[in-house]
Structures are given as structure tokens and as C-alpha cells.
Design an enzyme around this catalytic site. Structure first.
Site, PDB file in Angstrom:
ATOM      1  N   SER A 188       0.851  -1.188   0.000  1.00 29.33           N
ATOM      2  CA  SER A 188       0.000   0.000   0.000  1.00 29.33           C
ATOM      3  C   SER A 188       0.889   1.240   0.000  1.00 29.33           C
ATOM      4  CB  SER A 188      -0.845   0.003   1.265  1.00 29.33           C
ATOM      5  OG  SER A 188      -1.500   1.237   1.418  1.00 29.33           O
ATOM      6  N   TYR A 201      -1.573  -1.008  10.672  1.00 27.38           N
ATOM      7  CA  TYR A 201      -1.796  -1.342   9.248  1.00 27.38           C
ATOM      8  C   TYR A 201      -0.585  -0.911   8.414  1.00 27.38           C
ATOM      9  CZ  TYR A 201      -3.762  -1.221   4.536  1.00 27.38           C
ATOM     10  OH  TYR A 201      -3.960  -1.398   3.185  1.00 27.38           O
TER      11      TYR A 201
HETATM   12  N1  LIG Z   1      -8.679  -0.585  -1.287  1.00 25.36           N
HETATM   13  C1  LIG Z   1      -7.628   0.201  -1.203  1.00 25.36           C
HETATM   14  O1  LIG Z   1      -7.725   1.433  -1.392  1.00 25.36           O
HETATM   15  C2  LIG Z   1      -6.286  -0.352  -0.904  1.00 25.36           C
HETATM   16  C3  LIG Z   1      -5.188   0.531  -0.960  1.00 25.36           C
HETATM   17  C4  LIG Z   1      -3.935   0.040  -0.696  1.00 25.36           C
HETATM   18  C5  LIG Z   1      -3.761  -1.310  -0.411  1.00 25.36           C
HETATM   19  N2  LIG Z   1      -4.845  -2.131  -0.351  1.00 25.36           N
HETATM   20  C6  LIG Z   1      -4.601  -3.541  -0.053  1.00 25.36           C
HETATM   21  O2  LIG Z   1      -5.234  -4.345  -1.032  1.00 25.36           O
HETATM   22  C7  LIG Z   1      -5.634  -5.589  -0.467  1.00 25.36           C
HETATM   23  C8  LIG Z   1      -7.093  -5.839  -0.785  1.00 25.36           C
HETATM   24  O3  LIG Z   1      -7.861  -4.781  -0.247  1.00 25.36           O
HETATM   25  P1  LIG Z   1      -9.387  -4.544  -0.669  1.00 25.36           P
HETATM   26  O4  LIG Z   1      -9.611  -3.098  -0.537  1.00 25.36           O
HETATM   27  O5  LIG Z   1      -9.676  -5.220  -1.936  1.00 25.36           O
HETATM   28  O6  LIG Z   1     -10.129  -5.261   0.543  1.00 25.36           O
HETATM   29  P2  LIG Z   1     -11.582  -5.893   0.629  1.00 25.36           P
HETATM   30  O7  LIG Z   1     -12.489  -5.337  -0.409  1.00 25.36           O
HETATM   31  O8  LIG Z   1     -11.979  -5.785   2.055  1.00 25.36           O
HETATM   32  O9  LIG Z   1     -11.340  -7.446   0.266  1.00 25.36           O
HETATM   33  C9  LIG Z   1     -10.540  -8.232   1.086  1.00 25.36           C
HETATM   34  C10 LIG Z   1     -10.620  -9.661   0.628  1.00 25.36           C
HETATM   35  O10 LIG Z   1      -9.880 -10.456   1.556  1.00 25.36           O
HETATM   36  C11 LIG Z   1     -10.748 -11.402   2.178  1.00 25.36           C
HETATM   37  N3  LIG Z   1     -10.393 -11.530   3.569  1.00 25.36           N
HETATM   38  C12 LIG Z   1     -10.391 -10.541   4.501  1.00 25.36           C
HETATM   39  N4  LIG Z   1     -10.004 -11.039   5.677  1.00 25.36           N
HETATM   40  C13 LIG Z   1      -9.762 -12.357   5.487  1.00 25.36           C
HETATM   41  C14 LIG Z   1      -9.333 -13.401   6.337  1.00 25.36           C
HETATM   42  N5  LIG Z   1      -9.109 -13.190   7.617  1.00 25.36           N
HETATM   43  N6  LIG Z   1      -9.181 -14.634   5.810  1.00 25.36           N
HETATM   44  C15 LIG Z   1      -9.429 -14.870   4.489  1.00 25.36           C
HETATM   45  N7  LIG Z   1      -9.829 -13.917   3.639  1.00 25.36           N
HETATM   46  C16 LIG Z   1     -10.009 -12.689   4.139  1.00 25.36           C
HETATM   47  C17 LIG Z   1     -12.138 -10.809   2.025  1.00 25.36           C
HETATM   48  O11 LIG Z   1     -13.086 -11.834   2.164  1.00 25.36           O
HETATM   49  P3  LIG Z   1     -14.616 -11.488   2.550  1.00 25.36           P
HETATM   50  O12 LIG Z   1     -15.249 -11.131   1.245  1.00 25.36           O
HETATM   51  O13 LIG Z   1     -15.123 -12.736   3.165  1.00 25.36           O
HETATM   52  O14 LIG Z   1     -14.563 -10.338   3.502  1.00 25.36           O
HETATM   53  C18 LIG Z   1     -12.031 -10.230   0.634  1.00 25.36           C
HETATM   54  O15 LIG Z   1     -12.134 -11.223  -0.337  1.00 25.36           O
HETATM   55  C19 LIG Z   1      -5.325  -5.497   1.018  1.00 25.36           C
HETATM   56  O16 LIG Z   1      -4.100  -6.123   1.277  1.00 25.36           O
HETATM   57  C20 LIG Z   1      -5.202  -4.007   1.266  1.00 25.36           C
HETATM   58  O17 LIG Z   1      -4.359  -3.725   2.344  1.00 25.36           O
HETATM   59  C21 LIG Z   1      -6.098  -1.688  -0.593  1.00 25.36           C
END
Ligand SMILES: NC(=O)c1ccc[n+]([C@@H]2O[C@H](COP(=O)([O-])OP(=O)(O)OC[C@H]3O[C@@H](n4cnc5c(N)ncnc54)[C@H](OP(=O)(O)O)[C@@H]3O)[C@@H](O)[C@H]2O)c1
Length: 321
Positions: A188, A201
Site C-alpha cells: 500500500s 496497518y
Molecule cells: N482498497 C484500497 O484502497 C487499498 C489501498 C492500498 C492497499 N490495499 C490492499 O489491497 C488488499 C485488498 O484490499 P481490498 O480493498 O480489496 O479489501 P476488501 O475489499 O476488504 O477485500 C478483502 C478480501 O480479503 C478477504 N479476507 C479478509 N479477511 C480475510 C481473512 N481473515 N481470511 C481470508 N480472507 C479474508 C475478504 O473476504 P470477505 O469477502 O469474506 O470479507 C475479501 O475477499 C489489502 O491487502 C489491502 O491492504 C487496498
């Protein structure tokens, strides 16, 4: 040579150095975000299967779909069986690729990995996307105010940190044996520009960044590419923000980020995020950025207290009537 000549030479060399640095950054950016669109790496060359963690929503789901669109079978690893089935069906129907689903909760720690290894056995895995990640609260929070902090700290470390080297340990040996493979680790922007009120985080994300960069240096001579992707804001369940010129949609982000494979081993993933990164680096010194998070938090708290007071007053008026 007079003193003023020495100063002029130093000045000239400094300007030349920064101009060279700027030109190099522009060339890299041109390759990463423009040429990469015309000159994409064929991802099938790494192997038949891709494994994506956290694949049932947001960035993970978008990567899984984009990889299937580019011809790979996908093993989806996430925690909800129902969502896994839905995404698997969607991929099979839309892209005609094979899928495999593995239901695990990454917050459970070490115990889950033997079961994952068993379920991945026999697959020729060419790509691993270490995407799974969580935040400990739905808003910016002082470390000591994190609800149920004792448990959350462990869960966050298990999910955001431990999952990355453990999944790598399972899959990398097969890649080394076949002398080819791609590991994409989703870090990130918060991993290089720390944000107060998201302390743990951010710390987990700098782990992902450093781990990726070191691993790439260790294994590149063995045919393995390790790419670290550091997005700004993507519209997902985690951020709960609408798409706009700064915030990317997850499918668009995954599409652009996958184009950068083979062109950059550390990337913001898309042009808009790279420009935001550059603007932050040039315009906002760390101390201003760090204190602005605290100021925004205090302003939000004041706003919340004000609106709670207003509601109380209105309720009181109704009761008195
Ligand atoms: N979105 C952003 O702006 C952003 C920016 C920088 C970095 N990131 C990084 O990108 C990655 C994905 O983020 P996102 O925004 O796409 O998140 P998200 O929409 O919350 O999706 C997270 C995914 O991981 C699964 N998950 C969460 N906790 C879990 C656990 N304990 N065991 C197994 N699966 C689990 C969720 O499953 P469920 O559907 O069951 O919840 C979902 O499929 C993360 O590493 C985050 O730090 C995101």
C-alpha cells in the site's frame, strides 16, 4: 578557482543531478504506464494456474477475474465458502477457465497452511497474488482506542504479514524448480508514507514492501519475478469510497496493474496513483502529512460531537412539547 566558481560548479552539478533523476523517473513512468499497454507480458508463460488470496471481493476478486481473462486457471483462497463459490462460478462462466476454491481464515495463524498446501497439490502454479489484507477499524483510530485491541493486533499481523511469507513458502519451491514464476504482493502507499491513526496497518504494509524487494533480488536470477504493488485508494469494501479521478475501481486497477508486470518490480499500479504519489512526495513534507491526519481526525471528532449535541437538543425539545 575562486570560491564563487566552486559554489557555481556545485550548484550546476546539483541541478544536473536532479534533472537526470527527473528524466530517469519520466522514462520509467513512460515504460510502466504507457508502453506496458502496447507491450504486455504473456502471463500464461509463468504456468497454467494463478493463486489469489482474499479473492472474493475488491482488488483480489478483480485480479482473479483479470488473470482468468488473460488465460489462467485460478485458485481462489478466502474465508467465505458462499462467496468463493459465487466468484468461481462467475469466472468459469465468463472466462471459461478452471477454478479451485480454498476456504480459510488467515487470522487463524500458522495452523491453516498445511491444509492450503494439500489443496494446491498437483497444480502448476505460475502466479501467486498475495492480496489478502484487513484494517482494524472502519475509521482512523488512535492505537489505544482500537476496539478489542489484544485480539485485533494478532489477527492483523496473521492476516497482513504472516500470510505473505507462508503462502510464498508453499508456492515458491515449485516455481524455482520450473525456473519461472511471478509473485505479486499487494502492499500500500501507506507502506511507504506512514499514516498516523492507521499505525499497525502501515507497519504491516512496509513489511510486505521490504519482503517483496528483498525476495526479488534473491530469486530474479532463478527466473522468478516478485512485484510489489502499492496502491493509493481503490473503491472496495475496505475503503467504502466511490470511484472518481483519484479513486480507481478495482477491475480497472487490476487491469492496469497487471499491465505493469515485467516493466516494474515496484509500482503504484496505475498512472493516477503514480501521479498522486509523486505529488505527495514533492508537495507535502512528511511532518505536514503526518500532522494533517491528526488534524482531520480532531475536526471529524468535533463535527460528530456537534451533531450528537444537536440531535440531543432536538430530542429534548420533542419530549418537552
Ligand atoms: N482498497 C484500497 O484502497 C487499498 C489501498 C492500498 C492497499 N490495499 C490492499 O489491497 C488488499 C485488498 O484490499 P481490498 O480493498 O480489496 O479489501 P476488501 O475489499 O476488504 O477485500 C478483502 C478480501 O480479503 C478477504 N479476507 C479478509 N479477511 C480475510 C481473512 N481473515 N481470511 C481470508 N480472507 C479474508 C475478504 O473476504 P470477505 O469477502 O469474506 O470479507 C475479501 O475477499 C489489502 O491487502 C489491502 O491492504 C487496498
Amino acid at each position: 578557482m575562486s570560491f564563487s566558481d566552486v559554489l557555481a560548479t556545485i550548484g550546476g552539478l546539483t541541478v544536473a543531478f536532479y534533472l537526470l533523476k527527473l528524466s530517469w523517473t519520466c522514462c520509467c513512468g513512460l515504460r510502466e504506464y504507457f508502453l506496458s499497454k502496447l507491450w504486455q507480458v504473456n502471463l500464461r508463460r509463468y504456468g497454467q494456474w494463478a493463486v489469489v488470496t482474499g479473492a472474493t471481493s475488491g482488488i483480489g476478486k478483480a485480479y482473479a477475474c483479470e488473470l482468468a481473462r488473460r488465460g489462467l486457471n485460478v485458485a481462489l483462497v478466502s474465508r467465505s465458502a458462499k462467496k468463493l463459490q459465487e466468484v468461481a462460478r462467475e469466472i468459469e462462466k465468463q472466462y471459461g477457465r478452471k477454478t479451485r476454491t480454498i476456504q480459510v481464515d488467515f487470522t487463524e495463524g500458522h495452523s491453516i497452511y498445511p491444509a492450503i498446501a494439500e489443496q494446491l497439490q498437483g497444480l502448476e502454479i505460475g502466479i501467486l497474488v498475495n492480496n489478502v489484507g484487513m484494517v482494524y477499524s472502519d475509521c482512523f483510530t488512535y492505537f489505544l482506542d482500537v476496539p478489542d485491541a489484544g485480539q485485533k493486533i494478532t489477527q492483523l499481523i496473521y492476516c497482513n504479514i504472516l500470510s505473505v511469507p507462508q503462502m510464498t513458502r508453499l508456492i515458491l519451491p515449485g516455481m524455482v524448480e520450473r525456473k519461472t514464476g511471478l509473485i505479486i504482493n499487494i502492499s500500500s502507499e501507506a507502506g511507504i508514507r506512514p499514516q498516523p491513526l492507521l499505525s499497525l496497518y502501515c507497519a504491516t504494509k512496509i513489511f510486505v514492501t521490504y519482503f517483496s524487494q528483498c525476495l526479488h533480488a534473491e530469486y530474479k536470477s532463478m527466473g522468478i519475478t516478485v512485484q510489489c504493488v502499492a496502491p493509493f485508494i481503490v473503491s472496495t469494501k475496505m475503503t467504502n469510497m466511490k470511484v472518481n479521478s483519484f479513486v480507481k475501481s478495482a477491475p480497472e486497477f487490476a487491469h492496469d496493474a497487471l499491465n505493469t508486470v515485467g516493466h516494474s518490480n515496484y509500482t503504484s499500479g496505475c498512472l493516477s496513483h503514480a501521479l498522486q504519489d509523486m505529488a505527495l512526495a514533492i508537495l507535502l513534507p512528511d511532518w505536514i502529512r503526518m500532522s494533517s491526519f491528526l488534524i482531520i481526525k480532531l475536526a471529524n471528532q468535533a463535527k460528530r460531537i456537534k451533531s450528537e449535541r444537536r440531535v440531543c437538543k432536538e430530542n429534548l425539545k420533542i419530549k418537552l412539547k
